[in-house]
Design an enzyme around this catalytic site. Structure first.
Site, PDB file in Angstrom:
ATOM      1  N   TYR A 101      -3.024  -4.301  -3.560  1.00  0.00           N
ATOM      2  CA  TYR A 101      -2.649  -5.706  -3.343  1.00  0.00           C
ATOM      3  C   TYR A 101      -3.871  -6.638  -3.369  1.00  0.00           C
ATOM      4  CZ  TYR A 101       2.072  -4.359  -2.178  1.00  0.00           C
ATOM      5  OH  TYR A 101       3.347  -3.880  -2.241  1.00  0.00           O
TER       6      TYR A 101
ATOM      7  N   TYR B 271      12.311  -5.343   0.810  1.00  0.00           N
ATOM      8  CA  TYR B 271      11.180  -4.566   0.335  1.00  0.00           C
ATOM      9  C   TYR B 271      11.382  -3.130   0.776  1.00  0.00           C
ATOM     10  CZ  TYR B 271       6.613  -2.582  -0.394  1.00  0.00           C
ATOM     11  OH  TYR B 271       5.589  -1.776  -0.824  1.00  0.00           O
TER      12      TYR B 271
ATOM     13  N   ASP C 221      16.694   1.620   6.068  1.00  0.00           N
ATOM     14  CA  ASP C 221      15.260   1.788   5.835  1.00  0.00           C
ATOM     15  C   ASP C 221      14.544   1.336   7.113  1.00  0.00           C
ATOM     16  OD1 ASP C 221      12.614   1.660   5.215  1.00  0.00           O
ATOM     17  OD2 ASP C 221      12.851   0.552   3.340  1.00  0.00           O
TER      18      ASP C 221
ATOM     19  N   LYS D 150       5.451   4.954   8.245  1.00  0.00           N
ATOM     20  CA  LYS D 150       4.622   4.070   9.068  1.00  0.00           C
ATOM     21  C   LYS D 150       4.387   4.625  10.481  1.00  0.00           C
ATOM     22  CE  LYS D 150       4.725  -0.029   6.362  1.00  0.00           C
ATOM     23  NZ  LYS D 150       5.780  -0.626   5.556  1.00  0.00           N
TER      24      LYS D 150
END
Ligand code: PLP
Length: 438
Positions: free
Chosen positions: A15, A142, A236, A265
């Site tokens: 990114y 996302y 998700d 995560k």
């Protein structure tokens, strides 16, 4: 050459526009919510290092458990073999997951957890002999950066070069307050048209969209529509899992539970890369067959890595401690007080909170991730010793749960300062151009 220059010679960062980005900040040590750079500066990690860190950096308990595992078994092929850490972690995950989940499939990160979930859902229908093609997702969602995950994510500037390669998805609007009925109508229309294999969603909070939030009530109604039309549901929980929203999973706020859940995560407390996809017995059963073609043919070299599972187990021990649960409550309460204190300011368009996640949307009109304001706010935070990565004009806090009250106050103070920049206070200089590489 210093570390940043050596980095610049050999590394391509995620990114990051490598031509114009400032040199990265070399971090040489971490402790609690703090990061220490090579030049002696200290930063509060208010974004939990991209939303992964739960208990602070270099946590001694996790480090000890990981070290023990490393000295016992670092890795083993996960087809035809298994090991205690993967088994125990799966057992314990199933104990804390929302009811209805019965199997854990390991992978490496959030994107792969999503890929696995979608392959489960699509092959489920294929295995039953009634293939279905369509997947429904939120328009601004996302779900990751691999191709399947990109396909079910927003068609944004980030994915523009790939649009023509992404499979078609039925997008519905995010049911933010006031828009609930519209989203339900859109989902019902797709459901009635048929051929829908699954609905994938970020429960309650859409992270990358800008910490966009919606209520458990409307999500329950969407899940009900899915149940009525036999559409598989995929939560998700990659960002929302493990206490982020105030409960262990965002799905814990709901009456209806999903068929499949994606995790990553916080799964290892931010220590190791690991993904997990859980499935209900119904989904799992559809793959049991004497026909080998009905197997879930998916795996990764590091599937079920013992060290990652050991980190996950250690992180779960810490998460379930009363002390950590109290920290989550404390952050929630303090966020709410801060939100109340700034929400009436003219530069603040909206303040949103769900558990430990706080988002402040500035009234600037510059929602672009690429805007100058974003860069100015980002630099302002760093200059004041706080890592905050604005999403355009939205600034958010997702702290490690161990963040202290004093550290939280410093983060809030920086956000107040940012609000003054938005209001046009020019006393804060633009980012120091000498640190920019051109
Ligand atoms: C970060 C994220 C992913 C992707 O996870 P990675 O580990 O970065 O591949 C997927 N879904 C959600 C909701 C996320 O926030």
């Amino acid at each position: 050459m210093n570390l940043a220059e050596r980095d610049h010679n050999v590394i391509w960062h995620p990114y990051t526009q490598m031509k114009t980005a400032a040199l990265p900040i070399p971090i040489v040590r971490g402790e609690g919510a703090l990061l220490f750079s090579d030049d002696g500066k200290t930063y509060i990690d208010a974004v939990a290092s991209w939303w992964v860190n739960l208990h602070g950096h270099a946590h001694p308990y996790i480090a000890q458990k990981v070290a023990e595992q490393l000295n016992t078994l670092e890795h083993v092929i996960f087809a035809g073999f298994t090991h205690p850490a993967a088994i125990t972690f799966a057992e314990r995950l199933l104990q804390i997951l929302p009811k209805g989940q019965s199997r854990i499939f390991y992978s490496d990160n959030g994107s792969t957890a999503v890929e696995v979930a979608m392959k489960m859902a699509i092959q489920y229908w294929s295995n039953l002999g009634t293939p279905k093609r369509k997947i429904v997702a939120f328009r601004d969602s996302y779900h990751g950066d691999t191709f399947g995950a990109m396909a079910v994510s927003a068609r944004s500037a980030f994915t523009a070069p790939f649009w023509s390669y992404l499979f078609e998805v039925c997008f519905v609007d995010v049911p933010v307050p006031g828009e609930e009925e519209e989203t339900i109508k859109q989902l019902e229309a797709y459901a009635l048209a048929g051929d829908v294999a699954a609905f994938i969603y970020e429960p309650l909070v859409l992270g990358t969209a800008g910490m966009v939030m919606y209520t458990p009530q409307v999500l329950d109604r969407l899940l009900e529509v899915c149940q009525q039309h036999s559409i598989l549901t995929i939560a998700d929980e990659v960002m929302t899992g493990f206490g982020r929203t105030g409960r262990t999973f965002a799905s814990d706020y709901l009456q209806h539970q999903p068929d499949i859940i994606c995790m990553s995560k916080g799964l290892t407390g931010g220590t190791m890369a690991l993904g997990a996809t859980s499935a209900s017995e119904k989904v799992y059963d559809a793959f049991l067959s004497d026909d080998k073609g009905k197997t879930l043919f998916h795996g990764h070299s590091y599937t079920g890595n013992p060290v990652a599972c050991a980190a996950g187990l250690a992180s779960m021990d810490l998460l379930l401690k009363q002390e950590t649960q109290d920290c989550i409550k404390r952050i929630e309460t303090r966020h709410a007080a801060f939100a109340a204190s700034i929400k009436a300011l003219p530069q603040v368009a909206q303040v949103r909170q769900q558990g430990t996640i706080l988002a402040v949307e500035f009234a600037d009109g510059t929602t672009s991730y690429f805007s100058d304001l974003r860069d100015t706010l980002y630099s302002y935070g760093l200059d004041h010793g706080v890592v905050l990565r604005p999403l355009g004009n939205i600034i958010y806090i997702i702290p490690p749960y161990c963040i202290t009250d004093t550290q939280l106050d410093q983060v809030y103070q920086v956000i107040r300062g940012m609000q003054q920049i938005v209001s046009g206070d020019k006393s804060y200089p633009r980012p120091d151009q000498t640190t920019l590489h051109d």
